[in-house]
Design a protein around this motif. Structure first.
Motif, PDB file in Angstrom:
ATOM      1  N   TYR A 304      44.104  44.215  30.753  1.00  0.00           N
ATOM      2  CA  TYR A 304      43.602  43.331  30.559  1.00  0.00           C
ATOM      3  C   TYR A 304      42.305  43.639  32.303  1.00  0.00           C
ATOM      4  CZ  TYR A 304      47.074  41.060  28.322  1.00  0.00           C
ATOM      5  OH  TYR A 304      47.631  40.634  27.890  1.00  0.00           O
ATOM      6  N   HIS A 306      38.219  42.349  33.544  1.00  0.00           N
ATOM      7  CA  HIS A 306      37.566  41.303  34.110  1.00  0.00           C
ATOM      8  C   HIS A 306      35.804  41.525  33.020  1.00  0.00           C
ATOM      9  CE1 HIS A 306      34.930  38.177  35.623  1.00  0.00           C
ATOM     10  NE2 HIS A 306      36.166  37.540  35.450  1.00  0.00           N
ATOM     11  N   ASP A 307      35.508  40.488  32.309  1.00  0.00           N
ATOM     12  CA  ASP A 307      34.421  40.849  31.848  1.00  0.00           C
ATOM     13  C   ASP A 307      32.701  41.320  33.019  1.00  0.00           C
ATOM     14  OD1 ASP A 307      34.199  40.511  29.180  1.00  0.00           O
ATOM     15  OD2 ASP A 307      34.386  38.555  29.613  1.00  0.00           O
ATOM     16  N   TYR A 310      33.902  45.568  33.142  1.00  0.00           N
ATOM     17  CA  TYR A 310      34.462  46.077  32.753  1.00  0.00           C
ATOM     18  C   TYR A 310      34.007  47.347  32.088  1.00  0.00           C
ATOM     19  CZ  TYR A 310      36.222  47.040  27.814  1.00  0.00           C
ATOM     20  OH  TYR A 310      36.834  47.510  26.418  1.00  0.00           O
ATOM     21  N   GLN A 406      42.153  45.127  27.070  1.00  0.00           N
ATOM     22  CA  GLN A 406      42.019  43.678  26.820  1.00  0.00           C
ATOM     23  C   GLN A 406      40.934  42.997  28.007  1.00  0.00           C
ATOM     24  OE1 GLN A 406      44.853  41.160  25.079  1.00  0.00           O
ATOM     25  NE2 GLN A 406      46.393  42.122  24.965  1.00  0.00           N
ATOM     26  N   ARG A 407      39.974  42.606  27.336  1.00  0.00           N
ATOM     27  CA  ARG A 407      39.168  41.626  28.125  1.00  0.00           C
ATOM     28  C   ARG A 407      39.433  40.796  28.509  1.00  0.00           C
ATOM     29  NH1 ARG A 407      33.668  44.575  26.489  1.00  0.00           N
ATOM     30  NH2 ARG A 407      32.898  42.976  28.484  1.00  0.00           N
ATOM     31  N   SER A 409      37.597  36.609  31.108  1.00  0.00           N
ATOM     32  CA  SER A 409      37.187  36.045  32.341  1.00  0.00           C
ATOM     33  C   SER A 409      37.399  34.579  32.902  1.00  0.00           C
ATOM     34  CB  SER A 409      35.606  35.066  31.613  1.00  0.00           C
ATOM     35  OG  SER A 409      35.920  34.931  30.356  1.00  0.00           O
TER      36      SER A 409
END
Ligand code: NAD
Length: 508
Positions: A304, A306-307, A310, A406-407, A409
């Protein structure tokens, strides 16, 4: 003594009651080098009768008490001496792990062998701190009595070992079982039986363990493996392997109420925060996923990111992943070796295809890696992005070099997604904010969490899973206690009959 790594096909035997023996039915199976697909050795295809012989030997040795009745100091000193002998053979075992498990020779030499020997030594050392006798406070209801807890060895233990870390995971069972005075029957995976047989040979050479305390049987899971679980003379089962087989083990163990620890599959979440040190987080994520071709149960395959970071993170991750050198595990230049079998190779490639069909974007890898011609089970290190949380690649254990990104926030949301899994083996967080990372770690429902690291298991720390990743713990004092029973002993203080008013509930 001749080196054990020989080019010709070697015939191995099971180790039962201090003897090297064929299987009762006389059959054998081939052990394959996954880098070349060549047969390295043959080993006995043991069945129920072999398991029964080994269990009987372990039972006799336990009941004789020659090992169990030694003092803790004697047992630990014997194990220290064995550990020194094991260490001397380390180079041979590293090559065997490379030739049969596909462990890169650098991993086997630097990680597997030293840590396996250290686990053996450390368990013996930690056992010296486990109290065998624990006094309880004086109890004065209904009258004064002296009470204490006596710890005892459980008896006959069986250890069932998976293919991925044949030496290390065998040690996670052998060392605590011996340290706490038990006898044991070990069954390695049929893909990788050789290193453990060589360990048995090395221990046998020392002459330090009484006959029958250690036994190694080889063969498939079905009859042989199941007898190790159902047999009445077995007191405890320690299983490491897939969650599917773990469920079967628990069901098989139920009728005889065995003590059971199961260490099972995983799909661990790796959370990269916006303030992560990118140098460390990118390489750490690759290490956490592609180490041993992604065939470590606690690998961080669900990533995962972070935006805010990314794009920068993914650019570096993909560039480094694509440049990893895949090849023969015995070559010191190889960074990523083969996966264990043709079947595993096929299932990994099928999982990658399915992931794309379910919407994931392939950023690198995705197919067969060159390797040596068309031989060997080599899968390219693979990065998949745009992974949907509900897709199979996000939820299922693939057990290969496949990283699914996956992203995120919102911290609450990423923890929720990380916890939305049947597994709970491990997790990881990359962040410069140690306090924030610890708070997040506490909310992850897993048995281990690494902050700014991965794969760092330790003989002092308990290892095991939440949820369907397992039950019970290995390693550390927690792991040692799993190999004991505790008994409460109540000692009356010569209270005369007339003061024993509670007897009158029945007799008065
Ligand atoms: P597996 O479950 O196929 O086999 C593990 C062992 O169980 C082998 O020795 C096998 O012969 C034996 N076995 C199979 N069926 C049996 C039966 N019915 N009764 C008794 N024994 C049986 O697992 P694998 O493919 O060798 O290993 C990979 C799996 O192990 C992955 O799921 C991985 O996550 C898991 N694993 C977990 C840990 C952990 O500590 N949690 C560590 C390593 C591997």
């Amino acid at each position: 003594m001749a080196t054990i790594v020989r080019p010709e096909v070697v015939t191995y035997h099971q180790y039962i009651d201090g003897q090297w023996t064929d299987s009762d039915a006389g059959g054998t199976f081939d052990v394959i080098n996954p880098s070349t697909e060549e047969v390295v050795a043959t080993a006995p295809a043991g069945g129920r009768a072999d398991a029964q012989r080994a269990i009987a030997a372990a039972r006799r040795s336990f009941d004789d008490g020659e090992w169990r009745n030694q003092t803790q100091l004697q047992r630990s000193q014997t194990m220290f001496a064995i550990a020194r002998h094991l260490q001397d053979r380390g180079d041979d075992w590293a090559m065997l792990e490379a030739r049969t498990a596909g462990a890169t020779i650098r991993k086997a030499s630097v990680v597997d062998v030293p840590l396996a020997v250290e686990t053996f030594r450390s368990m013996a050392e930690q056992a010296l701190q486990i109290p065998w006798y624990e006094p309880l406070p004086w109890i004065d209801i209904p009258h004064v009595s002296w009470n204490f807890v006596q710890r005892e060895a459980i008896g006959v233990c069986t250890g069932i070992v998976p293919f991925n870390f044949p030496l290390m995971i065998a040690m996670w069972k052998l060392a605590p079982a011996l340290a706490m005075g038990n006898s044991i029957v070990l069954k390695p995976s049929p893909f990788t039986p050789l290193t453990l047989l060589e360990v048995a040979r090395a221990i046998d050479e020392t002459g330090l363990l009484p006959r029958g305390v250690l036994n190694v049987v080889t063969g498939p899971g079905d009859d042989l493996g199941e007898e190790l679980v159902v047999n009445d003379d077995v007191d405890k089962v320690a299983f490491t392997g897939s969650t599917a087989v773990g469920r079967r083990i628990l069901a098989l163990a139920a009728p005889t109420i065995k003590r059971v620890t199961v260490e099972l599959g995983g799909k661990s979440a790796n959370i990269v925060c916006a303030d992560a040190d990118l140098d460390v987080a990118v390489d750490g994520t690759l290490f956490g996923t592609f180490f041993h071709q992604g065939q470590a149960c606690e690998s961080g395959h669900r990533v995962y990111v972070h935006d805010d970071i990314y794009d920068a993170f993914m650019e570096r991750l993909v560039a480094t992943a694509a440049a990893l050198r895949v090849g023969d595990a015995t070559d010191y230049d190889t960074q990523v070796g083969p996966v264990i079998s043709r079947r595993q190779y096929d299932s990994i490639l099928a999982a990658i295809d399915r992931a794309q069909a379910e919407g994931a974007t392939l950023l690198c890898g995705g197919g067969r890696a060159g390797g040596a011609g068309d031989k060997g089970f080599f899968v390219q290190p693979t990065v998949l992005a745009d992974v949907r949380p509900e897709s199979h690649i996000a939820t299922d254990e693939v057990f290969g070099p496949v990283l699914a990104v996956q992203r995120w926030s919102d911290p609450g949301d990423v923890v929720r997604r990380a916890n939305r899994s049947i597994y709970g083996l491990a997790g990881g967080i990359w962040s410069r904010d140690t306090r924030g990372a610890i708070e997040m770690a506490k909310r992850l429902r897993t048995g281990t969490v690494w902050i700014n690291d991965w794969h760092l298991l330790n003989a002092l720390a308990p290892f095991g899973g939440y949820k369907q990743s397992g039950s019970g713990r290995e390693l550390g004092a927690y792991g040692l206690r799993e190999y004991t029973e505790v008994k409460h002993i109540h000692v009356d203080q010569n209270v005369p009959r007339e003061d024993r008013h509670f007897y009158d509930v029945l007799l008065g």
